[in-house]
Write a protein that holds these residues in place. Structure first.
Motif, PDB file in Angstrom:
ATOM      1  N   PRO A 181      22.216 112.922  32.885  1.00 50.60           N
ATOM      2  CA  PRO A 181      21.759 114.067  31.586  1.00 50.60           C
ATOM      3  C   PRO A 181      20.441 114.737  32.265  1.00 50.60           C
ATOM      4  O   PRO A 181      20.300 113.652  33.640  1.00 50.60           O
ATOM      5  N   ASP A 182      19.866 115.401  31.856  1.00 49.01           N
ATOM      6  CA  ASP A 182      18.165 116.320  32.444  1.00 49.01           C
ATOM      7  C   ASP A 182      17.872 116.779  31.799  1.00 49.01           C
ATOM      8  O   ASP A 182      17.720 116.982  30.375  1.00 49.01           O
ATOM      9  N   SER A 183      16.551 116.872  32.127  1.00 52.56           N
ATOM     10  CA  SER A 183      15.496 116.860  31.149  1.00 52.56           C
ATOM     11  C   SER A 183      15.446 118.673  30.466  1.00 52.56           C
ATOM     12  O   SER A 183      14.448 118.610  29.445  1.00 52.56           O
ATOM     13  N   SER A 184      16.396 119.695  30.699  1.00 53.12           N
ATOM     14  CA  SER A 184      17.183 121.043  29.685  1.00 53.12           C
ATOM     15  C   SER A 184      17.891 119.687  29.292  1.00 53.12           C
ATOM     16  O   SER A 184      17.519 120.670  28.111  1.00 53.12           O
ATOM     17  N   ASN A 185      18.625 119.207  28.630  1.00 54.56           N
ATOM     18  CA  ASN A 185      18.525 118.841  27.271  1.00 54.56           C
ATOM     19  C   ASN A 185      17.519 118.283  26.472  1.00 54.56           C
ATOM     20  O   ASN A 185      18.151 118.735  25.493  1.00 54.56           O
ATOM     21  N   ILE A 451      24.192 120.152  38.064  1.00 52.65           N
ATOM     22  CA  ILE A 451      23.529 119.244  37.691  1.00 52.65           C
ATOM     23  C   ILE A 451      23.581 119.423  36.083  1.00 52.65           C
ATOM     24  O   ILE A 451      23.071 120.048  35.446  1.00 52.65           O
ATOM     25  N   THR A 452      25.054 118.099  35.231  1.00 52.60           N
ATOM     26  CA  THR A 452      24.868 118.867  33.893  1.00 52.60           C
ATOM     27  C   THR A 452      25.723 117.943  33.624  1.00 52.60           C
ATOM     28  O   THR A 452      27.151 117.761  34.512  1.00 52.60           O
ATOM     29  N   GLU A 453      26.142 117.568  32.871  1.00 56.14           N
ATOM     30  CA  GLU A 453      27.155 116.205  32.272  1.00 56.14           C
ATOM     31  C   GLU A 453      28.731 116.891  31.616  1.00 56.14           C
ATOM     32  O   GLU A 453      29.357 116.476  31.882  1.00 56.14           O
ATOM     33  N   LYS A 454      28.813 118.431  31.664  1.00 55.60           N
ATOM     34  CA  LYS A 454      29.978 119.395  31.068  1.00 55.60           C
ATOM     35  C   LYS A 454      30.582 119.655  32.505  1.00 55.60           C
ATOM     36  O   LYS A 454      30.272 120.983  33.228  1.00 55.60           O
ATOM     37  N   PRO A 455      31.819 118.982  33.192  1.00 58.57           N
ATOM     38  CA  PRO A 455      32.884 118.880  33.948  1.00 58.57           C
ATOM     39  C   PRO A 455      32.794 120.804  34.023  1.00 58.57           C
ATOM     40  O   PRO A 455      33.170 121.344  35.201  1.00 58.57           O
ATOM     41  N   ASP A 456      33.410 120.976  33.161  1.00 63.76           N
ATOM     42  CA  ASP A 456      33.842 123.049  33.305  1.00 63.76           C
ATOM     43  C   ASP A 456      33.123 124.276  34.171  1.00 63.76           C
ATOM     44  O   ASP A 456      33.044 125.154  33.620  1.00 63.76           O
ATOM     45  N   LEU A 457      31.764 123.606  33.722  1.00 66.86           N
ATOM     46  CA  LEU A 457      30.431 124.561  34.783  1.00 66.86           C
ATOM     47  C   LEU A 457      30.432 124.397  35.551  1.00 66.86           C
ATOM     48  O   LEU A 457      29.567 125.057  36.604  1.00 66.86           O
ATOM     49  N   VAL A 458      31.359 123.113  36.072  1.00 67.92           N
ATOM     50  CA  VAL A 458      31.230 123.206  37.895  1.00 67.92           C
ATOM     51  C   VAL A 458      32.714 123.683  38.514  1.00 67.92           C
ATOM     52  O   VAL A 458      33.323 123.424  38.234  1.00 67.92           O
ATOM     53  N   PRO A 459      31.906 123.972  39.936  1.00 67.28           N
ATOM     54  CA  PRO A 459      33.181 124.300  40.814  1.00 67.28           C
ATOM     55  C   PRO A 459      34.099 122.617  41.159  1.00 67.28           C
ATOM     56  O   PRO A 459      33.271 122.741  42.480  1.00 67.28           O
ATOM     57  N   LEU A 460      34.688 122.234  40.447  1.00 66.59           N
ATOM     58  CA  LEU A 460      34.975 121.391  41.107  1.00 66.59           C
ATOM     59  C   LEU A 460      36.105 121.316  41.539  1.00 66.59           C
ATOM     60  O   LEU A 460      36.387 120.320  42.728  1.00 66.59           O
ATOM     61  N   ASP A 461      37.073 122.022  41.990  1.00 67.48           N
ATOM     62  CA  ASP A 461      37.624 122.743  42.784  1.00 67.48           C
ATOM     63  C   ASP A 461      37.245 122.921  44.357  1.00 67.48           C
ATOM     64  O   ASP A 461      37.721 123.057  45.321  1.00 67.48           O
ATOM     65  N   LYS A 462      35.984 123.434  44.369  1.00 68.38           N
ATOM     66  CA  LYS A 462      35.322 123.889  45.386  1.00 68.38           C
ATOM     67  C   LYS A 462      34.840 122.745  45.962  1.00 68.38           C
ATOM     68  O   LYS A 462      34.891 122.393  47.360  1.00 68.38           O
ATOM     69  N   LEU A 463      34.636 121.858  45.810  1.00 66.05           N
ATOM     70  CA  LEU A 463      33.296 120.173  45.846  1.00 66.05           C
ATOM     71  C   LEU A 463      34.592 119.694  46.101  1.00 66.05           C
ATOM     72  O   LEU A 463      34.793 118.728  47.649  1.00 66.05           O
ATOM     73  N   LYS A 464      35.969 119.810  45.550  1.00 63.00           N
ATOM     74  CA  LYS A 464      37.236 119.351  46.472  1.00 63.00           C
ATOM     75  C   LYS A 464      37.630 119.617  47.439  1.00 63.00           C
ATOM     76  O   LYS A 464      37.603 118.535  49.105  1.00 63.00           O
ATOM     77  N   TRP A 474      36.343 114.233  32.723  1.00 63.56           N
ATOM     78  CA  TRP A 474      35.540 113.916  31.662  1.00 63.56           C
ATOM     79  C   TRP A 474      34.694 114.246  30.842  1.00 63.56           C
ATOM     80  O   TRP A 474      33.225 114.253  31.750  1.00 63.56           O
ATOM     81  N   GLU A 475      34.248 114.387  30.211  1.00 66.63           N
ATOM     82  CA  GLU A 475      33.015 114.897  29.388  1.00 66.63           C
ATOM     83  C   GLU A 475      31.508 113.657  29.905  1.00 66.63           C
ATOM     84  O   GLU A 475      32.197 113.085  29.190  1.00 66.63           O
ATOM     85  N   GLY A 476      30.455 114.123  30.424  1.00 62.50           N
ATOM     86  CA  GLY A 476      29.715 112.954  30.766  1.00 62.50           C
ATOM     87  C   GLY A 476      28.672 113.609  29.764  1.00 62.50           C
ATOM     88  O   GLY A 476      29.060 114.363  28.053  1.00 62.50           O
ATOM     89  N   ARG A 477      27.927 112.115  29.961  1.00 63.38           N
ATOM     90  CA  ARG A 477      26.830 111.808  28.330  1.00 63.38           C
ATOM     91  C   ARG A 477      25.649 113.210  28.693  1.00 63.38           C
ATOM     92  O   ARG A 477      24.733 113.317  30.087  1.00 63.38           O
TER      93      ARG A 477
END
Length: 800
Positions: A181-185, A451-464, A474-477
């Protein structure tokens, strides 16, 4: 002595203009109060300069050619507040229990000055006591490893740099949590959800040069003088070259009416001010959709009349016309034709670039003017006049703030701004774009680097690929989800990278009670606040360097980067001596906790701390299109423009079009129950003596308030209708979700220019009134700008 005790509470006349000598005096006062009358001005000479530091207050843009004094009153206050000579040191914490500090005000806690040593709460003494950094990291790591990742939340305030934010989200994901979660929320999440649906961009499309190229500005629901005063220079320059500014706002704000530029001797010596708004429309609380629908309706009906009467000069406009049913539409169409305009709407743009126009146009035609007037609080004539100004302009800049986003229908408000822009092709050309004015200084940039709870907004394959780990899917809070999890006992640990979470969120009383049941609270901060003195079973307070301070690491002095409201990345280099030799930088603290918590992996934490340019290399490797040549370009004048395809009329929506999206209704459906005529719709406000939850003092000269923040602003008619008089003290009670009583007490009534049926009070003092569930359905942004409340005479009133 607190600032509150220095001034007996009074409410007088508002300041008629923003800026001027009052702003200069306010700057001098805070430099003296924070004991930096000599060092402060020297630092401010580096404020928002190409090789200086980015403001720690608002996120407004840093120009390529800055003014001699590229700071405003708010930014100067934030600087003085951070480099204060006051210290909340070992002696301070040795003298006060946390139970005692709970009774202190927000202002008085922060006024103790900069934190100097890492601290751990001692249960037996109820005090924060000094702890070695390595011991703190080891203890925090051990505690985190004992808690399931889904039960840990990693919160981020809006100030942390891109480098720190990238490290923080990476640490959280390797640990196994998407709870970010962040202040943008709590502020512009409605933009982050609404704009992608409308135009395929999560941020606004505007850039600074649009102020030089527009011929009209629609300014909506943002108090420039309090929230982003440096923008007043851009607005003033626009006015001076003949640009019309059409303002839609709940209150009449001095900064949107007149500006005396402190950097113009001619204005300071004569008192001559620049009028800002050429048209000013006070929209009822929650009436933004109706107001914008009214403007759109006027445009669409005039366009219909232009076609039906054969006045249109648009090729291919021979579709079966809607017959004009009122003289106003015909007169409007005739004025366009007389001005030799080809059309009211830009049909070429609509046909080429958009989808959903006919459905939206039919909805606009369907609404009757009486309903639009009732909900918006504007007259038909006002909405038509705004439409006329819009139609006679070629390049219109749309500016809006949190007055549109912090609503139950915040996403639909954003859709309506986009709809209005799309009607005349006012996106993606010089001077014609959407500017979503962000609040905190890097709240937008943190989302850009993950910084987002939504994994589809992050390049997880690149991080891997880069770090050889499996990120949770899973979607975070988001923030309201985290609050709910804390209150229901589903969250066990809370790590906070800055901010004052407990004062920023709704349900203040319930949250504070639940907060004490957390197993672990870790606060990374520069100054003391309420979220630190209320704490979990294990509690750490970790002091960090501020952005303004020199950050010396193994490779030498470091710089960090920040994203502005107009989506440009800027370098920032600290200039002040650190407040304590015991302070660590934010990247060093994140790395210390990460190394103590995680198994050894591929992340070079120590290398990154020693040289922040290596973090930027990692950011570029993760987001190569966004951060091309990041290190080389970081300090280029004007910043690095973030790629935003919609600026070039490339729509990255599923249908590859910009979309007209029709709101399902004009106003949210709220269950108020009987006695609805006694209910007012409350909006929360910031004073000119605060920034978000940071309270610099107990005054607001723009609204005539001195010595208090417990004020409720009301229309004179409502004061009499409800049986009160100005100066009465009243209690405010939430009028929805009445199974739980939510009340704030002892607020003084102040007569103000606000529409009937509406009232306003300061944030965060009014936060206890807001139910956690009172938020936008998609964005989950708390509806801090609209809540039904009832007022009753307080025991504090002189009439009780």
């Amino acid at each position: 002595m607190s600032a509150r005790s220095k001034h007996p509470p009074t409410i007088g006349e508002s300041t008629p203009a923003a800026g001027g000598w009052a702003a200069a005096r306010s700057l001098g006062e805070i430099l003296l109060r924070e004991h930096v009358p000599r060092s402060g001005p020297s630092l401010l000479s580096h404020h928002n300069k190409p090789d200086g530091y980015m403001c720690v207050s608002c996120a407004w843009a840093k120009p390529a050619k800055p003014h001699a004094m590229e700071f405003c009153e708010s930014g100067a206050k934030a600087t003085a507040w951070e480099v204060t000579s006051r210290r909340a040191d070992r002696a301070f914490f040795a003298a006060h229990t946390l139970h005692e500090l709970e009774q202190w005000s927000d202002h008085d806690l922060e006024e103790q000055g900069r934190l100097t040593h890492p601290m751990r709460w001692n249960r037996s003494t109820d005090k924060y006591e000094p702890v070695d950094w390595n011991d703190a990291f080891a203890d925090i790591g051990e505690a985190l490893r004992s808690i399931p990742p889904r039960e840990v939340d990693f919160y981020t305030s809006g100030r942390a740099s891109l480098e720190t934010s990238y490290m923080y989200q990476l640490f959280a994901r390797i640990f196994g949590s998407n709870n970010l979660p962040d202040s943008s929320n709590m502020c512009h999440e409605s933009s982050s959800v609404g704009l992608p649906e409308s135009i395929g961009a999560s941020v606004g499309t505007a850039i600074l040069s649009d102020f030089q190229n527009c011929d009209c500005i629609f300014y909506m629901a943002q108090n420039v003088a309090t929230s982003s005063p440096r923008m007043l220079h851009d607005l003033q320059d626009a006015v001076d070259r003949g640009v019309k500014i059409v303002t839609f706002n709940l209150l009449r704000e001095p900064g949107l009416e007149r500006f005396i530029n402190p950097q113009m001797p001619s204005q300071m010596l004569t008192g001559r001010s620049t009028p800002i708004s050429s048209e000013y429309y006070q929209v009822k609380n929650g009436g933004d959709i109706a107001a914008l629908f009214g403007v759109c309706k006027a445009l669409i009906e005039a366009d219909d009349a232009m076609k039906a009467l054969g006045m249109s000069k648009v090729s291919g406009s021979d579709a079966v016309p809607h017959k004009p049913d009122n003289a106003a539409a015909v007169a409007f169409a005739a004025s366009i034709a007389a001005a030799d305009k080809k059309h009211v709407l830009d049909h070429d743009f609509i046909n080429t670039h958009t989808s959903g126009f006919e459905e939206f146009a039919e909805a606009a035609r369907h609404y009757n003017w009486a309903e639009l007037e009732r909900v918006s609080g504007l007259t038909r004539e006002q909405m038509i006049q705004a439409a006329r100004t819009y139609a006679h302009s070629e390049a219109v800049l749309m500016i809006y703030g949190m007055g549109l986003t912090q609503h139950v229908m915040g996403v639909q408000n954003v859709h309506m701004v986009a709809n209005l822009a799309l009607l005349r092709g006012n996106i993606g050309k010089p001077g014609a774009n959407i500017c979503a004015v962000r609040g905190h200084s890097n709240v937008q940039g943190q989302r850009t680097v993950g910084i987002t709870e939504k994994p589809d907004l992050v390049p997880l394959d690149k991080l891997k690929e880069l770090y050889q780990f499996e990120s949770p899917q899973w979607e975070g809070r988001a923030t309201v989800d985290t609050c709910k999890a804390i209150m229901e006992g589903e969250a066990k640990a809370f790590v906070s990278l800055g901010g004052n979470f407990l004062r920023a969120v709704p349900e203040t009383e319930a949250m504070e009670e639940a907060w004490r049941k957390l197993r672990l609270t870790v606060q990374i901060a520069t100054k003391l606040n309420r979220s630190h003195v209320i704490h979990g079973e294990i509690a750490y307070l970790l002091p960090c360097l501020g952005r303004i301070e020199i950050d010396e690491q193994a490779s030498g002095p470091q710089a960090v980067s920040i994203e502005s409201s107009v989506a440009h990345f800027h370098g920032s280099r600290g200039k002040a001596k650190p407040a304590s030799e015991e302070l660590l930088s934010e990247p060093a603290i994140i790395a210390g906790i990460a190394k103590a918590t995680l198994a050894k992996g591929r992340v070079p934490w120590d290398e990154w701390v020693g040289d922040y340019s290596k973090i930027r290399d990692a950011i570029e490797a993760t987001y190569p299109e966004t951060f091309r040549d990041f290190n080389k370009r970081m300090f280029q004048p004007g910043g690095i423009p973030r790629p935003v395809p919609a600026r070039e009329r490339k729509w990255t929506t599923p249908n590859q079009k910009a979309n007209f999206i029709t709101p399902p209704r004009l106003f949210p459906e709220l269950d108020i129950g009987p006695g609805a005529t006694e209910v007012l719709n409350l909006a929360t406000l910031r004073s000119n003596d605060q920034f978000n939850t940071t309270i610099y003092g107990y005054g607001d000269r723009y609204r005539g308030v001195k010595g208090t923040r417990k004020v409720v602003f009301m229309n004179e008619e409502d004061i009499g209708r409800l049986g009160f008089k100005e100066g009465d003290f009243v209690d405010l009670t939430t009028a929805i979700d009445v199974a739980t009583t939510r009340r704030v007490t002892g607020f003084k009534i102040a007569r103000h220019a606000i529409p009937t049926g509406c009232c306003a009070a300061y944030y965060p003092e009014a936060n206890p009134l807001f139910p956690l569930a009172h938020h936008d359905a998609k964005a989950k942004t708390p509806s801090y700008k609209m809540l039904p409340v009832r007022l009753s005479l307080s025991a504090l009133s002189s009439r009780s």
